[in-house]
Design a protein around this motif. Sequence first.
Motif, PDB file in Angstrom:
ATOM      1  N   ARG B 279      22.787 114.907  84.067  1.00  0.00           N
ATOM      2  CA  ARG B 279      21.381 114.513  84.261  1.00  0.00           C
ATOM      3  C   ARG B 279      20.998 114.562  85.749  1.00  0.00           C
ATOM      4  O   ARG B 279      19.882 114.944  86.091  1.00  0.00           O
ATOM      5  CB  ARG B 279      21.139 113.111  83.684  1.00  0.00           C
ATOM      6  N   ARG B 280      21.949 114.156  86.613  1.00  0.00           N
ATOM      7  CA  ARG B 280      21.676 114.199  88.049  1.00  0.00           C
ATOM      8  C   ARG B 280      21.423 115.644  88.510  1.00  0.00           C
ATOM      9  O   ARG B 280      20.477 115.936  89.246  1.00  0.00           O
ATOM     10  CB  ARG B 280      22.872 113.608  88.804  1.00  0.00           C
ATOM     11  N   PRO B 289      14.960 114.438  83.640  1.00  0.00           N
ATOM     12  CA  PRO B 289      16.271 114.162  83.029  1.00  0.00           C
ATOM     13  C   PRO B 289      16.233 114.206  81.498  1.00  0.00           C
ATOM     14  O   PRO B 289      17.220 114.583  80.875  1.00  0.00           O
ATOM     15  CB  PRO B 289      16.639 112.767  83.543  1.00  0.00           C
TER      16      PRO B 289
END
Lengths: 475, 475
Positions: B279-280, B289
Amino acid sequence: MTKSRLIRRSGNPMMNPMTRQLILNAFDTNAVGFTPSGQWTDPRDRAMNYTTMEYWANLARVLEGGLFDGIFLQDLVGVLDIYGGNADAAIRSASYFPQNDPMMVIPIMAYVTKHLGFGVTGNLSYEDPYLFARRFSTLDHLTNGRMGWNIVTGYLDSAARALGRTGQLPHDERYEAADEFMEVVYKLWEGSWEDGAVIRDRAAGIYAKPEMVHEVTHSGKYYKMQGIHRSEPSPQRTPTLYQAGSSERGRQFSSRHCECIFVGGSNKQAAGTLVADIRRRAVENGRHPSDVKVIVDAVVVLGATEAEAQDKLAAHRRAVLPEGGLAMIAAAIGIDLAKLDPDEPIPFKPTEANRSAADGLAKKSAGKIWTPRLIAEDLHLGRGSTIVGTPSQVADEFAAWAEQADIDGFNICRAFTPGTFVDVADLLVPELQDRGLFKTAYREGTLRQKLIGHGDGRMPATHPAAAYRRQPVLV
Amino acid sequence: MTKSRLIRRSGNPMMNPMTRQLILNAFDTNAVGFTPSGQWTDPRDRAMNYTTMEYWANLARVLEGGLFDGIFLQDLVGVLDIYGGNADAAIRSASYFPQNDPMMVIPIMAYVTKHLGFGVTGNLSYEDPYLFARRFSTLDHLTNGRMGWNIVTGYLDSAARALGRTGQLPHDERYEAADEFMEVVYKLWEGSWEDGAVIRDRAAGIYAKPEMVHEVTHSGKYYKMQGIHRSEPSPQRTPTLYQAGSSERGRQFSSRHCECIFVGGSNKQAAGTLVADIRRRAVENGRHPSDVKVIVDAVVVLGATEAEAQDKLAAHRRAVLPEGGLAMIAAAIGIDLAKLDPDEPIPFKPTEANRSAADGLAKKSAGKIWTPRLIAEDLHLGRGSTIVGTPSQVADEFAAWAEQADIDGFNICRAFTPGTFVDVADLLVPELQDRGLFKTAYREGTLRQKLIGHGDGRMPATHPAAAYRRQPVLV
């Protein structure tokens, strides 16, 4: 003609040597616009629904209801971009453009039918034989042996550019490469898995016997590969092979490999000469003359009465988009017809490379000087005869073709879809059946068994594919 | 876990921020043998019918009956031939072999369903982008926007040999080529046809406006082409993009391009770290995200009682063919395990090239010394957790995964087929629904709309594909 009309169906028409049961094939494509051009502009034509599953399911049901032997899906890689120097005319008139992948609609049509055969065009110039062979094997499994492959090598430079090539191979060399491609796929289809390799033994935990599954190797001028075919043997192994080329080199190729050969002749005498040549060449290649079926392209316009048929013909003519036909012919002969005056003779020099198109134009011109205007006004645009009339009249003409040109059947081009095929199923088929010229039920078996009659549905021992078997089957 | 059990469905569970509705995906293949190996040896498994249309139609009906979001079809080009130095173990145990083309069964499954999504594996290393893009567009049309593409670059040298290459590109370079492949297909899917180009004007005889249909050109290190996309825009244009790689370079690729990322983690903590990383990276790529869904692989064994579930687990274990599992792992890590003693530690040096396999082994070993015997005895063979129990127990575990690892759903591997999926539909889904953890009806719209929720079903403006649009759509 008179003779055939006297032969009424009595018991088993197969027993009567005077009567040949015709093959009926539907000629179609996964696109809005086909030939004749522009038919989608008439609301009776449903081709604009080509992206939906129900369109294909319905078409397949219509065809199987009419006992059609198969549907043949034309395809092009690349676009028609000779006319006017760009693709504008093709885009406007939807001439083979947009055009979706023909393979993907086969499973839908197969799912709603049991007997209909599928001939799909695959341009081997742009395919890898290993992946291509698996796609056909998969479809031959799913359809239970109903797959045919229409072998083409392409004619559009736009296709070569789209695939990142600097150009096409020269015409005759394309067939050299095609012969080698066939060798690779025969090895995969016929030679990689022996009959009996698949044992599905749950208790022993053995699905297939490794000693009967072989790696195929090929190292030639155009292809090189080493691998085991990913698919176990399908009902036909090698699909039924179709071809439509008419050049000298194309005929050499088809008489060696192909089982259904499509010809576009527009008069019976010329077609008869071509048919005799095809059968002679097949025999020279060690094949039985009846192992090659010759099918003639035709546009068929039917009505319950002559007036109805003529009305429908007029509607087809009104629907034609001239620039669509011009775009098709320009691409086929490689001449930008937009640069000519409408009545200027087309400076067309037939070569082997454009032989198919040349033959079509020459036969249709019948001594006329062929001009852009004549092409734009022409309804059928090179796809064989246009046969118009009542069921009885069309059946007469079919019988005359079979007798005089020794053809095995007709490739009926969609004009309005599915209307053309509904008419054939509802009006023409009963008439042909009454005359013993068409089957009244499907045969069991694979497409090859249905069309040609081989015992086990696979290639006969006389076909070159058989040479690649590990354990030759004597037929 | 307790928390999630307290959240009962009350009105619209989408409104409750504490409850995330899980994605359920069926993980399958067009082959007899999958992972866990050898399940076909149990008569409860119907995979031996994989060549028939009814097998696929039935499977699709089971999945749509259970409101599965999609079916994900694994595929390999080439064979598993590291173990023992040949393909014998794979052939005997039917491990991904034979394996038919996965695309060809999509139209059958689509025809008998309305909402089920389709994720099909396509190895871009061996495909031409121009033809490949048309195949996906065709399927996206026919399925009315239900297509996903699982992007792989392959890991088998046997595939490269089968395609006539001297070898594969090095691991990281395969992703360089993949990035370029994506650029070409984005140009075709997003940039070749403008919205509004297709007008279907019967009266004017204009199907599409040439000035809004564009030739795409590409000239890069790995791909070169020039052509107009053959398909008009399909509902999603670019299919929903899946990926499963876990190498550093693979994660760079997937965080940039992919919308569903499949992870094989076998413990929640490690998976949670991976999910956070995914997600980062997506955010670093300018994406939202929640535009990336992370799905974890799982083998799920359900019973109405614990004893029933344990009985079924025992049957799965009995069905495993150890050589099949060894052949799979040997190919994944590139070590011939047949050369080792059963209890000899595997001399496995993790590299970026075998990172996916390495991660799987490392996580599962949990400190153990991994040996051929342990692999042979292992049921799930690297495909995520094995979750066994009653519907309530399995739902507890699902909820725990969602909470602790922040995953979006499960990729449920077929063990017995269709039994695994029948059990999930009949036993687990009602339990998940009761807890508000699973939808009670399909959303309308394309696969992308169903999974991620974008307004028009196409790629959001933050996705790199959007950069290739002629007229950027602001979302």
